[in-house]
Write a protein that holds these residues in place. Sequence first.
Motif, PDB file in Angstrom:
ATOM      1  N   LYS A  64      26.465 107.038  -0.578  1.00 19.10           N
ATOM      2  CA  LYS A  64      27.320 107.689  -1.582  1.00 19.10           C
ATOM      3  C   LYS A  64      26.693 107.632  -2.971  1.00 19.10           C
ATOM      4  CE  LYS A  64      31.697 106.894   0.798  1.00 19.10           C
ATOM      5  NZ  LYS A  64      32.979 106.160   0.801  1.00 19.10           N
ATOM      6  N   GLY A  65      26.702 108.779  -3.636  1.00 17.80           N
ATOM      7  CA  GLY A  65      26.148 108.854  -4.983  1.00 17.80           C
ATOM      8  C   GLY A  65      24.653 109.055  -5.037  1.00 17.80           C
ATOM      9  N   ARG A  66      23.974 108.887  -3.903  1.00 18.35           N
ATOM     10  CA  ARG A  66      22.510 109.050  -3.889  1.00 18.35           C
ATOM     11  C   ARG A  66      22.056 110.176  -2.964  1.00 18.35           C
ATOM     12  NH1 ARG A  66      19.295 105.001  -1.977  1.00 18.35           N
ATOM     13  NH2 ARG A  66      20.861 104.347  -0.454  1.00 18.35           N
ATOM     14  N   PHE A  67      22.762 110.371  -1.860  1.00 16.53           N
ATOM     15  CA  PHE A  67      22.364 111.372  -0.865  1.00 16.53           C
ATOM     16  C   PHE A  67      23.363 112.529  -0.866  1.00 16.53           C
ATOM     17  CE2 PHE A  67      20.202 108.124   2.215  1.00 16.53           C
ATOM     18  CZ  PHE A  67      19.394 107.702   1.177  1.00 16.53           C
ATOM     19  N   THR A  68      22.847 113.714  -0.551  1.00 19.15           N
ATOM     20  CA  THR A  68      23.708 114.886  -0.447  1.00 19.15           C
ATOM     21  C   THR A  68      23.317 115.694   0.776  1.00 19.15           C
ATOM     22  OG1 THR A  68      23.911 115.032  -2.853  1.00 19.15           O
ATOM     23  CG2 THR A  68      24.525 116.975  -1.576  1.00 19.15           C
ATOM     24  N   ILE A  69      24.305 115.976   1.626  1.00 17.41           N
ATOM     25  CA  ILE A  69      24.078 116.824   2.784  1.00 17.41           C
ATOM     26  C   ILE A  69      24.520 118.243   2.456  1.00 17.41           C
ATOM     27  CG2 ILE A  69      26.330 116.256   3.825  1.00 17.41           C
ATOM     28  CD1 ILE A  69      24.960 116.497   6.577  1.00 17.41           C
ATOM     29  N   SER A  70      23.727 119.201   2.905  1.00 14.11           N
ATOM     30  CA  SER A  70      24.090 120.598   2.687  1.00 14.11           C
ATOM     31  C   SER A  70      23.572 121.414   3.865  1.00 14.11           C
ATOM     32  CB  SER A  70      23.504 121.124   1.373  1.00 14.11           C
ATOM     33  OG  SER A  70      22.086 121.072   1.389  1.00 14.11           O
ATOM     34  N   ARG A  71      24.138 122.586   4.039  1.00 12.47           N
ATOM     35  CA  ARG A  71      23.704 123.436   5.139  1.00 12.47           C
ATOM     36  C   ARG A  71      23.564 124.867   4.655  1.00 12.47           C
ATOM     37  NH1 ARG A  71      28.293 122.387   9.577  1.00 12.47           N
ATOM     38  NH2 ARG A  71      27.561 124.325  10.535  1.00 12.47           N
ATOM     39  N   TYR A  79      20.193 120.164   5.336  1.00 12.25           N
ATOM     40  CA  TYR A  79      19.332 119.376   4.468  1.00 12.25           C
ATOM     41  C   TYR A  79      19.976 118.026   4.164  1.00 12.25           C
ATOM     42  CZ  TYR A  79      17.374 124.015   3.533  1.00 12.25           C
ATOM     43  OH  TYR A  79      16.815 125.270   3.660  1.00 12.25           O
ATOM     44  N   LEU A  80      19.121 117.082   3.840  1.00  9.86           N
ATOM     45  CA  LEU A  80      19.588 115.817   3.288  1.00  9.86           C
ATOM     46  C   LEU A  80      18.733 115.523   2.063  1.00  9.86           C
ATOM     47  CD1 LEU A  80      21.570 113.419   3.633  1.00  9.86           C
ATOM     48  CD2 LEU A  80      19.690 112.197   4.763  1.00  9.86           C
ATOM     49  N   GLN A  81      19.339 115.678   0.906  1.00  7.32           N
ATOM     50  CA  GLN A  81      18.656 115.342  -0.342  1.00  7.32           C
ATOM     51  C   GLN A  81      18.888 113.860  -0.614  1.00  7.32           C
ATOM     52  OE1 GLN A  81      16.702 117.267  -2.506  1.00  7.32           O
ATOM     53  NE2 GLN A  81      16.306 115.298  -3.510  1.00  7.32           N
ATOM     54  N   MET A  82      17.809 113.125  -0.752  1.00  8.17           N
ATOM     55  CA  MET A  82      17.896 111.682  -0.956  1.00  8.17           C
ATOM     56  C   MET A  82      17.257 111.325  -2.296  1.00  8.17           C
ATOM     57  SD  MET A  82      17.036 110.266   2.870  1.00  8.17           S
ATOM     58  CE  MET A  82      15.322 110.743   2.799  1.00  8.17           C
ATOM     59  N   ASN A  83      18.042 110.764  -3.176  1.00  6.36           N
ATOM     60  CA  ASN A  83      17.576 110.349  -4.491  1.00  6.36           C
ATOM     61  C   ASN A  83      17.706 108.837  -4.644  1.00  6.36           C
ATOM     62  OD1 ASN A  83      17.196 113.099  -5.201  1.00  6.36           O
ATOM     63  ND2 ASN A  83      19.327 113.247  -5.882  1.00  6.36           N
ATOM     64  N   SER A  84      17.021 108.312  -5.639  1.00  5.39           N
ATOM     65  CA  SER A  84      17.080 106.868  -5.935  1.00  5.39           C
ATOM     66  C   SER A  84      16.849 106.042  -4.677  1.00  5.39           C
ATOM     67  CB  SER A  84      18.439 106.526  -6.558  1.00  5.39           C
ATOM     68  OG  SER A  84      18.670 107.272  -7.731  1.00  5.39           O
ATOM     69  N   LEU A  85      15.820 106.376  -3.965  1.00  6.11           N
ATOM     70  CA  LEU A  85      15.560 105.714  -2.687  1.00  6.11           C
ATOM     71  C   LEU A  85      15.222 104.242  -2.879  1.00  6.11           C
ATOM     72  CD1 LEU A  85      13.705 108.626  -0.963  1.00  6.11           C
ATOM     73  CD2 LEU A  85      15.684 107.440  -0.023  1.00  6.11           C
ATOM     74  N   LYS A  86      15.652 103.454  -1.893  1.00  6.61           N
ATOM     75  CA  LYS A  86      15.446 102.013  -1.906  1.00  6.61           C
ATOM     76  C   LYS A  86      14.666 101.596  -0.669  1.00  6.61           C
ATOM     77  CE  LYS A  86      20.069 101.487  -3.923  1.00  6.61           C
ATOM     78  NZ  LYS A  86      21.408 100.854  -3.751  1.00  6.61           N
ATOM     79  N   PRO A  87      13.992 100.457  -0.715  1.00 11.99           N
ATOM     80  CA  PRO A  87      13.268 100.000   0.483  1.00 11.99           C
ATOM     81  C   PRO A  87      14.171  99.903   1.719  1.00 11.99           C
ATOM     82  CG  PRO A  87      12.561  98.740  -1.416  1.00 11.99           C
ATOM     83  CD  PRO A  87      13.709  99.604  -1.872  1.00 11.99           C
ATOM     84  N   GLU A  88      15.426  99.569   1.523  1.00  5.38           N
ATOM     85  CA  GLU A  88      16.340  99.459   2.671  1.00  5.38           C
ATOM     86  C   GLU A  88      16.722 100.811   3.271  1.00  5.38           C
ATOM     87  OE1 GLU A  88      16.688  98.061  -0.362  1.00  5.38           O
ATOM     88  OE2 GLU A  88      18.796  98.043  -1.010  1.00  5.38           O
ATOM     89  N   ASP A  89      16.293 101.908   2.643  1.00  4.75           N
ATOM     90  CA  ASP A  89      16.495 103.237   3.232  1.00  4.75           C
ATOM     91  C   ASP A  89      15.407 103.566   4.255  1.00  4.75           C
ATOM     92  OD1 ASP A  89      17.457 104.346  -0.025  1.00  4.75           O
ATOM     93  OD2 ASP A  89      18.788 103.929   1.671  1.00  4.75           O
ATOM     94  N   THR A  90      14.416 102.708   4.373  1.00  2.00           N
ATOM     95  CA  THR A  90      13.340 102.925   5.335  1.00  2.00           C
ATOM     96  C   THR A  90      13.895 102.961   6.752  1.00  2.00           C
ATOM     97  OG1 THR A  90      11.662 101.909   3.919  1.00  2.00           O
ATOM     98  CG2 THR A  90      11.218 101.957   6.291  1.00  2.00           C
ATOM     99  N   ALA A  91      13.610 104.040   7.459  1.00  2.00           N
ATOM    100  CA  ALA A  91      14.131 104.227   8.813  1.00  2.00           C
ATOM    101  C   ALA A  91      13.607 105.550   9.370  1.00  2.00           C
ATOM    102  CB  ALA A  91      15.655 104.243   8.810  1.00  2.00           C
ATOM    103  N   VAL A  92      13.864 105.750  10.645  1.00  2.00           N
ATOM    104  CA  VAL A  92      13.682 107.074  11.233  1.00  2.00           C
ATOM    105  C   VAL A  92      15.010 107.813  11.074  1.00  2.00           C
ATOM    106  CG1 VAL A  92      13.162 108.403  13.306  1.00  2.00           C
ATOM    107  CG2 VAL A  92      11.981 106.234  12.886  1.00  2.00           C
ATOM    108  N   TYR A  93      14.938 109.005  10.517  1.00  2.03           N
ATOM    109  CA  TYR A  93      16.138 109.802  10.256  1.00  2.03           C
ATOM    110  C   TYR A  93      16.251 110.896  11.313  1.00  2.03           C
ATOM    111  CZ  TYR A  93      16.965 107.468   5.833  1.00  2.03           C
ATOM    112  OH  TYR A  93      17.250 106.523   4.874  1.00  2.03           O
ATOM    113  N   TYR A  94      17.433 110.990  11.901  1.00  2.00           N
ATOM    114  CA  TYR A  94      17.691 111.937  12.972  1.00  2.00           C
ATOM    115  C   TYR A  94      18.763 112.939  12.568  1.00  2.00           C
ATOM    116  CZ  TYR A  94      15.347 108.488  15.958  1.00  2.00           C
ATOM    117  OH  TYR A  94      14.446 107.618  16.523  1.00  2.00           O
ATOM    118  N   CYS A  95      18.545 114.169  12.955  1.00  2.00           N
ATOM    119  CA  CYS A  95      19.544 115.223  12.779  1.00  2.00           C
ATOM    120  C   CYS A  95      20.399 115.296  14.035  1.00  2.00           C
ATOM    121  CB  CYS A  95      18.825 116.545  12.542  1.00  2.00           C
ATOM    122  SG  CYS A  95      19.909 117.963  12.287  1.00  2.00           S
TER     123      CYS A  95
END
Length: 115
Positions: A64-71, A79-95
């Motif tokens: 919340k407040g950092r990511f935005t989903i849009s279609r 889409y997934l716009q990801m801002n202010s990324l943090k090390p804990e956001d490290t992962a494999v992202y799946y649609c």
Amino acid sequence: QVQLVESGGGLVQPGGSLRLSCVASRSISGINAMGWYRQAPGKERELVARSVSGIRTSYADSAKGRFTISRDNAKNTVYLQMNSLKPEDTAVYYCNAEAGLSSYWGQGTQVTVSS
């Protein structure tokens, strides 16, 4: 059947931004819900953001407040716009796409946040 192909992952420094894309093999206008999930090493897959009927959106507290989903229905793309990324956001992202009683997954795209 829906095939999903993600792209846009990569290595980014903390505080940086990435935009993930998920292209569907058919029109997404009739797909009830589309979302982004992620799975970090040793952890379960978790919901990041979800869009229902292109109207209602929901986010994990961590997003919340950092990511935005849009279609974009015209491009069959979510889409997934990801801002202010943090090390804990490290992962494999799946649609994910929920069409009727079926759930479809992409192959995932790696996001690594590190300096």
